[in-house]
Design an enzyme around this catalytic site. Sequence first.
Site, PDB file in Angstrom:
ATOM      1  N   SER A   1     -13.701 -10.967 -12.482  1.00 56.05           N
ATOM      2  CA  SER A   1     -15.030 -10.704 -11.939  1.00 56.05           C
ATOM      3  C   SER A   1     -15.969 -11.772 -12.452  1.00 56.05           C
ATOM      4  O   SER A   1     -15.832 -12.238 -13.585  1.00 56.05           O
ATOM      5  CB  SER A   1     -15.493  -9.319 -12.387  1.00 56.05           C
TER       6      SER A   1
ATOM      7  N   TYR B   1       0.157 -12.745  37.179  1.00 53.11           N
ATOM      8  CA  TYR B   1      -0.591 -13.346  36.074  1.00 53.11           C
ATOM      9  C   TYR B   1      -2.096 -13.192  36.289  1.00 53.11           C
ATOM     10  O   TYR B   1      -2.598 -13.298  37.396  1.00 53.11           O
ATOM     11  CB  TYR B   1      -0.251 -14.846  35.963  1.00 53.11           C
TER      12      TYR B   1
ATOM     13  N   LYS C   1      -2.226 -14.761  22.852  1.00 50.14           N
ATOM     14  CA  LYS C   1      -1.755 -15.635  21.781  1.00 50.14           C
ATOM     15  C   LYS C   1      -2.600 -15.533  20.516  1.00 50.14           C
ATOM     16  O   LYS C   1      -2.060 -15.423  19.410  1.00 50.14           O
ATOM     17  CB  LYS C   1      -1.663 -17.070  22.305  1.00 50.14           C
TER      18      LYS C   1
ATOM     19  N   LYS D   1     -12.634  -7.522 -16.355  1.00 44.84           N
ATOM     20  CA  LYS D   1     -11.972  -7.063 -15.133  1.00 44.84           C
ATOM     21  C   LYS D   1     -10.719  -7.861 -14.785  1.00 44.84           C
ATOM     22  O   LYS D   1     -10.656  -9.065 -14.985  1.00 44.84           O
ATOM     23  CB  LYS D   1     -12.945  -7.145 -13.938  1.00 44.84           C
TER      24      LYS D   1
ATOM     25  N   SER E   1      -8.028 -22.908  25.741  1.00 50.01           N
ATOM     26  CA  SER E   1      -7.247 -22.186  24.735  1.00 50.01           C
ATOM     27  C   SER E   1      -6.543 -23.138  23.786  1.00 50.01           C
ATOM     28  O   SER E   1      -5.785 -22.715  22.925  1.00 50.01           O
ATOM     29  CB  SER E   1      -6.215 -21.299  25.434  1.00 50.01           C
TER      30      SER E   1
ATOM     31  N   HIS F   1      -0.229  15.376  -2.663  1.00 46.64           N
ATOM     32  CA  HIS F   1      -1.702  15.512  -2.631  1.00 46.64           C
ATOM     33  C   HIS F   1      -2.361  14.681  -3.742  1.00 46.64           C
ATOM     34  O   HIS F   1      -3.473  15.013  -4.167  1.00 46.64           O
ATOM     35  CB  HIS F   1      -2.131  16.972  -2.769  1.00 46.64           C
TER      36      HIS F   1
ATOM     37  N   GLU G   1      -5.653  -5.282  -2.313  1.00 43.86           N
ATOM     38  CA  GLU G   1      -6.753  -4.782  -1.481  1.00 43.86           C
ATOM     39  C   GLU G   1      -6.768  -5.465  -0.122  1.00 43.86           C
ATOM     40  O   GLU G   1      -7.011  -4.839   0.917  1.00 43.86           O
ATOM     41  CB  GLU G   1      -8.084  -4.998  -2.203  1.00 43.86           C
TER      42      GLU G   1
HETATM   43  N1  ARG Z   1      -3.398 -21.254  29.050  1.00 43.24           N
HETATM   44  C1  ARG Z   1      -2.852 -20.315  29.982  1.00 43.24           C
HETATM   45  C2  ARG Z   1      -2.388 -19.056  29.240  1.00 43.24           C
HETATM   46  O1  ARG Z   1      -2.230 -19.103  28.095  1.00 43.24           O
HETATM   47  C3  ARG Z   1      -1.715 -20.905  30.703  1.00 43.24           C
HETATM   48  C4  ARG Z   1      -1.491 -20.302  32.050  1.00 43.24           C
HETATM   49  C5  ARG Z   1      -2.586 -20.694  32.978  1.00 43.24           C
HETATM   50  N2  ARG Z   1      -2.319 -20.217  34.289  1.00 43.24           N
HETATM   51  C6  ARG Z   1      -3.294 -20.115  35.209  1.00 43.24           C
HETATM   52  N3  ARG Z   1      -2.940 -19.630  36.342  1.00 43.24           N
HETATM   53  N4  ARG Z   1      -4.506 -20.437  34.957  1.00 43.24           N
HETATM   54  O2  ARG Z   1      -2.226 -18.020  29.812  1.00 43.24           O
END
Ligand code: ARG
Length: 484
Positions: free
Chosen positions: A293, A333, A341, A299, A37, A170, A306
């Site tokens: 355009s 978790y 994110k 234009k 990530s 309307h 938009e």
């Molecule tokens: N990159 C992970 C997240 O954003 C961090 C937490 C990872 N925890 C785990 N038990 N693998 O959620």
Amino acid sequence: MSDPQNQSPPDAGRGQQMWGGRFAAKPSDVMQAINASIDVDKRLWRQDIDGSKAHAAMLAAQGILTAEDEAAIQAGLDAIAAEIEAGAFPFTRELEDIHLNIEARLTERIGEAGKRLHTARSRNDQVATDFKMWVIQALVEAEDAVRALQRALVEQAGAHADWVMPGFTHLQTAQPITLGHHLLAYVEMLERDWMRIAAACGHAGASGCPLGAAALAGTSYPIDRQFTAEALGFAEPMANSLDAVASRDFALEALAALAISAAHLSRLAEEIVLWTSPQFGFARLSDQWSTGSSIMPQKRNPDAAELIRAKAARIAANLNALLGVVKALPLAYAKDLQDDKALTFEAFDAFALCLAAMQGMIETITFDRAALRAAATKGYSTATDLADWLVQALNMPFREAHHVTGAVVKRAETLGIAELSALPLAEFQTIELRITAEAVARLSVEQSVASRASAGGTAPVRVRAEVERWREVLAEADADEEFE
Ligand code: ARG
């Protein structure tokens, strides 16, 4: 899919040293691609470093870390912050995320002490803390951007307090209104948006600091969660460790606030698209906020408006997607939560862009007074004013007045007269003898809007008073901000 990575010999590279103790083979490339990530969560670097600094200080204060180790960690984290700011940090996907990237770098820089930082915490409480701090900061910035757009709208409303335009229901001409009144409607919507954003921010802060929940169950070390909570700007730690690592309602609430506000922006955007079309001809975007355009030289396209319409859909979709991620997720978790994110960052980025673009358009848009007025007179827009006069002056029941007025409109139509105020008095009197010249005089669009001076109404006197009120409210908001 063949996966040579899986067959390769165990390799204690930077990635493996973090959690690879029990593994003999590296993760497959695809595993790494779905799992990493860092490309997204590197945006949490500042929060991650702040969180680690607070954690290390607490560990030392509690005698869990030595003072020397703590000093090395603090200096190392500061050096890493400088490195990231300078664009010199070696981010790597092998280290999955921002937490492991920073921790590995710390150990590279300071050795043994770096390996002690992760005592009494987990990435689970770490990420929940980093992310909550990021959302709080982003909400504060969104609040300011909403205020800035409100200011732009209030100034345009003040400059056009008595410009008459058609009011629509309307999308059919309904009654004349003032442009200032129309613009102030959005100031009101944005005020409630601001309240929702501020409330989401307040709730996120008040819900407390997740740090110290560790993986899910708390920890056996004598940590001081009040210490870290306060160091990171929270009044207190979250009370339940499972809730702390598993909950993302702070992000959901933030996205809900953004999605609602974006929906409001999309309505104004749509009106800008309509108003600037040659068919309406009410307004013109400045060159800065128009695009041409490539084929049609005449234009002037309202692309930004938009795109605001489109981005409002994306922000709402991201809220929906995050609800989907959290829905039915068992405690505590799970890696699903990592996707929070990308959805949240994208929504905040889009929202900031929408607000800034709308502010730019509003500040520089110009209106065509004659075109607005001409459109306001179309469609017998002051018919209700005649009905109201019949009620008020002749004590006619409203239903009957409505009927009489309908007959007058029909008469004007038959004669090809487009505006009631242009119909000769004699014609009114063929339908209702008691109609006077004074009544007809009330049927101009100017008289019509001036008469709607009820609280919340469109009359220029009301609009001017509202503009004054808003200037004060926004000046006070400015002062509060400086005070904070
Ligand atoms: N990159 C992970 C997240 O954003 C961090 C937490 C990872 N925890 C785990 N038990 N693998 O959620």
